[in-house]
Write an enzyme that holds these catalytic residues in place. Structure first.
Site, PDB file in Angstrom:
ATOM      1  N   TYR A 107       0.824  -1.212   0.000  1.00  0.00           N
ATOM      2  CA  TYR A 107       0.000   0.000   0.000  1.00  0.00           C
ATOM      3  C   TYR A 107       0.860   1.264   0.000  1.00  0.00           C
ATOM      4  CZ  TYR A 107      -3.854   3.140   1.052  1.00  0.00           C
ATOM      5  OH  TYR A 107      -4.783   4.145   0.995  1.00  0.00           O
TER       6      TYR A 107
ATOM      7  N   HIS B  20     -10.087   4.788  11.417  1.00  0.00           N
ATOM      8  CA  HIS B  20      -9.679   3.687  10.546  1.00  0.00           C
ATOM      9  C   HIS B  20      -8.341   3.097  10.984  1.00  0.00           C
ATOM     10  CE1 HIS B  20      -8.052   1.981   6.713  1.00  0.00           C
ATOM     11  NE2 HIS B  20      -9.246   1.426   6.738  1.00  0.00           N
TER      12      HIS B  20
END
Length: 142
Positions: free
Chosen positions: A11, A76
């Site tokens: 990522y 998150h």
């Protein structure tokens, strides 16, 4: 010769590359074989390792989780970190596998880069050393 599965979250590409460099340098210096698979994000690392543990055609002596979670403006970050740590812990506890955890949790990309760089904090290299130590321990206690 031991064989390690490295699961590398891509990522954050720059951080992923640094983590991988630190880890593979440690393995090359110890004559360790390894295979690298890419996970799309850090959250997916436990599932990828579990796929390998449960797979019929895989035979690894240990596993190395490499990834990074950077704090943002929402919750998150907290949930991803918790999910990854709990997921990896569950796999280790249920399957008694040697695992090195090179998961960086940081407040900023700059801090994560410092932790990933093999010439600075070298999280990847330290996690690689951990899995090698755990393989030795596992072999002694079997």
């Amino acid at each position: 010769m031991s064989k390690i599965l490295i699961v590398n979250s891509v990522y954050y590409t720059e951080i992923a590359n640094l983590l991988l460099e630190g880890a593979t340098d440690k393995f090359k210096g110890n004559n360790i074989g390894y295979e690298i698979i890419k996970a799309p994000g850090t959250f997916e690392i436990p599932a990828a390792i579990l796929f390998a543990v449960k797979g019929k055609n895989t035979n690894y002596d240990g596993y190395l989780a490499l990834g990074c979670v950077i704090r943002g403006e929402t919750d998150h970050y907290k949930y991803v970190c918790k999910g990854v740590i709990e997921g990896l812990n569950a796999i280790v506890m249920h399957h008694a596998i040697p695992l090195g955890m090179g998961i960086i949790t940081a407040d900023s990309k700059d801090k994560a880069l410092i932790r990933a760089d093999k010439n600075k904090k070298n999280v990847g290299g330290h996690a690689a050393s951990t899995v090698l130590h755990m393989i030795d321990l596992h072999n002694k206690l079997k």
